[in-house]
Design a protein around this motif. Structure first.
Motif, PDB file in Angstrom:
ATOM      1  N   SER A  54      -5.677   5.396  -4.405  1.00 60.83           N
ATOM      2  CA  SER A  54      -5.040   6.711  -4.484  1.00 60.83           C
ATOM      3  C   SER A  54      -3.538   6.579  -4.701  1.00 60.83           C
ATOM      4  CB  SER A  54      -5.313   7.492  -3.195  1.00 60.83           C
ATOM      5  OG  SER A  54      -6.695   7.662  -2.982  1.00 60.83           O
ATOM      6  N   VAL A  64       4.391   3.465  -3.058  1.00 62.98           N
ATOM      7  CA  VAL A  64       3.926   4.802  -2.674  1.00 62.98           C
ATOM      8  C   VAL A  64       3.177   4.741  -1.347  1.00 62.98           C
ATOM      9  CG1 VAL A  64       2.357   6.676  -3.301  1.00 62.98           C
ATOM     10  CG2 VAL A  64       3.850   5.667  -5.035  1.00 62.98           C
ATOM     11  N   VAL A 107      -0.971  12.806 -10.083  1.00 63.76           N
ATOM     12  CA  VAL A 107      -0.269  12.790  -8.801  1.00 63.76           C
ATOM     13  C   VAL A 107      -0.985  13.673  -7.781  1.00 63.76           C
ATOM     14  CG1 VAL A 107       1.855  13.470  -7.630  1.00 63.76           C
ATOM     15  CG2 VAL A 107       1.974  12.214  -9.785  1.00 63.76           C
ATOM     16  N   CYS A 110      -1.221   7.794  -8.011  1.00 64.19           N
ATOM     17  CA  CYS A 110       0.069   8.490  -7.978  1.00 64.19           C
ATOM     18  C   CYS A 110       1.108   7.754  -8.815  1.00 64.19           C
ATOM     19  CB  CYS A 110       0.550   8.622  -6.537  1.00 64.19           C
ATOM     20  SG  CYS A 110      -0.356   9.832  -5.548  1.00 64.19           S
ATOM     21  N   GLY A 154      -4.150  11.963  -6.726  1.00 63.07           N
ATOM     22  CA  GLY A 154      -3.860  10.807  -5.884  1.00 63.07           C
ATOM     23  C   GLY A 154      -3.497  11.206  -4.468  1.00 63.07           C
ATOM     24  N   VAL A 155      -2.679  12.247  -4.337  1.00 62.48           N
ATOM     25  CA  VAL A 155      -2.300  12.710  -2.996  1.00 62.48           C
ATOM     26  C   VAL A 155      -3.525  13.228  -2.240  1.00 62.48           C
ATOM     27  CG1 VAL A 155      -0.981  14.470  -1.750  1.00 62.48           C
ATOM     28  CG2 VAL A 155       0.080  13.203  -3.625  1.00 62.48           C
TER      29      VAL A 155
END
Length: 306
Positions: free
Chosen positions: A218, A93, A246, A222, A249-250
């Protein structure tokens, strides 16, 4: 002394492993078990889950110490495997956030962000001209038009401070310090970074490392969120946890990238002349661009210090 140091180090590693991998892995295994027992049809039937747990506890195997140890070891191993998988997926990611627009999908995303930014920039410039004209003419709606221009600027800034080049905003934000230093000083940040890092104080390094750790955490969050979204195929409430993870995390990733980029640019601004001094390059009265070009050639091994 050595024994005490190794014990403290081992305890710190175990604590970090427990917080980063084991506990999230145990939670994931718990949700996985719940999904397998309840499914979509009985998604809220807690009595069914309790009955399953009672059956497992009353089985003859549960009275065997060896079985209990094996089950506990298996659960811990499963949690560790789930945590390692999330860590690997989180690395993917993170790489995706910073990826260059290679391939049709990433190029499409980068072009889409670029088109959105250009449209937002055109709207901001139009609103700014209208606000300026209204201010000069003394129109009654001058303040309202100024507010509109500010909102249009905020809309553009949410996409990117400059025209996007990466599929995701995180990549643009992390690349911004290098681009700014090259435009302003002709300094290659990639070549200068190892030397600037050595010149930085311990406190500055700690701040940079903390921002970098937050970015990695982070991306891992996600990854956990993606895992819960997969579990939603069997138990739909897991989708709620996955979507929240998610989204969080973003959001945290953007904040961490912003902090890391600002600290990186500040470090370069503060220590570029210290770098020249350390390399034996004369910089008194030298223009920033001339000095930056000289340092870049030197660090790229294209020249030698005078």
């Amino acid at each position: 002394m050595t024994s005490g140091f190794l014990s403290a180090l081992g305890g710190r590693i175990a604590e970090r492993w427990l917080a980063a991998l084991a506990l999230p892995g145990l939670l994931f295994l718990s949700v996985l078990t719940t999904a397998m027992v309840l499914g979509h049809e009985h998604w809220s039937d807690l009595e069914r889950l309790r009955a399953w747990l009672d059956t497992m506890a009353e089985s003859p195997a549960s009275r065997s110490a060896g079985t209990v140890v094996l089950v506990a070891a298996g659960v811990l191993a499963g949690a560790a495997v789930a945590g390692a998988a999330a860590q690997s997926l989180g690395t993917g990611v993170e790489l995706l956030w910073c990826a260059e627009p290679y391939g049709p999908v990433l190029r499409y995303l980068a072009d889409r962000r670029s088109r959105r930014w250009r449209a937002a920039d055109a709207a901001f410039r139009t609103a700014l001209v209208a606000a300026g004209r209204a201010r000069i003419e003394g129109a009654d709606d001058a303040d309202r038009l100024a507010d509109v221009a500010e909102r249009r600027y905020a809309d553009r800034d949410r996409i990117g401070a400059t025209a996007p080049r990466h599929p995701f905003g995180t990549g643009d934000r992390l690349a911004a310090p290098a681009q700014r230093l090259w435009r302003a000083h002709r300094l290659d940040l990639a070549a200068a970074w190892p030397h600037l890092w050595l010149l930085a104080s311990d406190g500055t390094r700690a701040e940079l490392q903390a921002a970098r750790v937050r970015l990695t955490a982070s991306a891992r969050l996600c990854a956990w969120g993606a895992g819960y979204l997969v579990l939603a195929l069997w138990w739909w409430p897991a989708a709620l946890a996955g979507a929240v993870a998610v989204a969080a995390g973003v959001r945290r990733g953007r904040a961490a990238a912003e902090a890391f980029a600002e600290l990186t640019g500040a470090l370069a601004d503060l220590h570029v002349r210290d770098l020249a001094t350390a390399l034996g390059v004369e910089h008194e009265g030298v223009d920033d661009r001339v000095l930056g070009e000289h340092l870049t050639r030197l660090l790229r091994k294209e020249t030698r210090p005078a």
